[in-house]
Design an enzyme around this catalytic site. Structure first.
Site, short mmCIF file in Angstrom:
data_model
loop_
_atom_site.label_atom_id
_atom_site.label_comp_id
_atom_site.label_asym_id
_atom_site.label_seq_id
_atom_site.Cartn_x
_atom_site.Cartn_y
_atom_site.Cartn_z
N ARG A 195 0.85 -1.19 0.00
CA ARG A 195 0.00 0.00 0.00
C ARG A 195 0.89 1.24 0.00
NH1 ARG A 195 -2.41 -3.36 4.09
NH2 ARG A 195 -4.55 -3.99 3.56
N LYS B 161 -2.62 -2.09 7.88
CA LYS B 161 -3.81 -1.58 8.55
C LYS B 161 -3.98 -2.27 9.90
CE LYS B 161 -6.51 -0.10 4.53
NZ LYS B 161 -7.79 -0.25 3.80
N HIS C 265 -2.02 2.80 -6.31
CA HIS C 265 -3.04 1.75 -6.28
C HIS C 265 -2.95 0.85 -7.51
CE1 HIS C 265 -4.93 3.41 -2.76
NE2 HIS C 265 -5.11 4.58 -3.33
N ARG D 78 -0.26 -1.75 -7.05
CA ARG D 78 -0.68 -2.79 -6.10
C ARG D 78 -1.71 -3.71 -6.76
NH1 ARG D 78 -1.53 -4.26 -0.54
NH2 ARG D 78 -3.74 -4.35 0.04
N HIS E 81 -4.92 -8.42 3.54
CA HIS E 81 -6.38 -8.30 3.68
C HIS E 81 -6.85 -9.15 4.85
CE1 HIS E 81 -6.93 -7.21 -0.86
NE2 HIS E 81 -6.60 -6.17 -0.13
N TYR F 69 -10.29 -9.50 -7.07
CA TYR F 69 -9.29 -9.73 -8.12
C TYR F 69 -9.59 -10.99 -8.93
CZ TYR F 69 -6.72 -6.10 -5.72
OH TYR F 69 -6.36 -4.91 -5.16
#
Length: 295
Positions: A145, A169, A237, A240, A263, A272
């Site tokens: 990211r 995150k 983005h 990635r 994730h 994806y």
């Protein structure tokens, strides 16, 4: 209103340990909400009812916010009001049960492998170009990211084992591999990094020696994409997304890609698979003798 907001920002920064980038996004959404409220003579959070929440969403839509941004704004408000309930400032969270407009299915854009090759084929020895190439090689090699790339320090990288330690995150740490090309690009950058007179241990620094900002990374990548002759806007983005799509095309291991991307939910990674299917469908249409469509 602003006193309670400031307490909330301190809570997010100190107790939740949100990244500066995420915190700024929360602040931006909540400050916009305050403007809408005060323009309509609402000056305390106790005045915020479900009808007021719906009005904020309607007003935000009038101002041009799209579905995804409306959902983010509602989420920021809902979490803040929940904080006020926990703190005893409110009895109920008026945003609970209110839904944002349904978001249309979003398929992220990506580059094909030839475009990635075109992007990263550059032999410039200018220090700033060596830095930019190292950033892009690493982002594409490890699927980072923007915030993860920007926050890397010198000790985040292990050249010998070709591994990078990132904080994603939720302050979650993960160790990611990176490839030979990324390793070479990083080593070339490290040879000239001191020319920028770095002021701290940031892996990637600006020409002033400070940790490079999110915006600077975005602008440099956009400039690089234009210079390399790519069609379409280049941003972090897209690199990635390209990493994720190419990994799925070549391995089909959804769980592994989930771990690499950081994730928490597999459903986030599954978007994806739609891209992967599009790729397979295109190959099928071109290759199968009875699949070719009429022009």
């Amino acid at each position: 209103m602003h006193i309670l907001l400031q307490k909330y920002y301190n809570y997010l920064r100190i107790e939740r340990q949100l990244s500066p980038y995420t915190l700024i996004n929360y602040q931006r959404q909540l400050e916009k909400i305050v403007v809408i409220l005060q323009q309509n003579d609402i000056h305390s959070w106790q005045q915020v009812t479900p009808s007021v929440v719906r009005f904020v969403l309607a007003q935000s839509r009038k101002e041009g916010l799209h579905e995804r941004s409306l959902a983010l704004r509602l989420s920021a408000l809902r979490q803040f009001l929940n904080y006020l309930v926990v703190q005893g400032e409110l009895k109920v969270n008026s945003a609970v049960g209110i839904s944002a407009p349904k978001q249309s299915k979003y398929l992220p854009k990506n580059m094909d492998m030839e475009q990635v090759q075109q992007l990263l084929t550059n032999e410039s020895k200018e220090p700033i170009d060596l830095r930019d190439k190292a950033m892009m090689e690493l982002m594409y090699s490890s699927g980072l990211r923007l915030s993860e790339l920007q926050s890397l320090n010198l000790n985040s990288i292990n050249i010998r084992s070709r591994e990078v330690r990132v904080i994603g995150k939720g302050n979650k740490e993960r160790i990611l591999p990176f490839g030979r090309y990324a390793s070479q690009a990083i080593q070339q950058w490290l040879k000239v990094r001191l020319l920028f007179n770095p002021k701290d241990e940031a892996l990637f620094v600006s020409q002033l020696g400070n940790r490079i900002s999110h915006r600077s990374i975005q602008k440099r990548m956009e400039t690089w994409g234009i210079r390399q002759g790519l069609n379409g806007h280049l941003n972090p983005h897209k690199l990635r997304h390209s990493f994720a799509t190419h990994m799925l095309e070549n391995s089909s291991d959804l769980r592994a890609v989930q771990e690499l991307l950081g994730h928490s939910n597999l459903s986030t990674t599954q978007i994806y698979t739609h891209l992967d299917f599009q790729h397979l469908a295109q190959v099928y249409d071109k290759a199968h003798p009875r699949a070719k469509r009429k022009k």
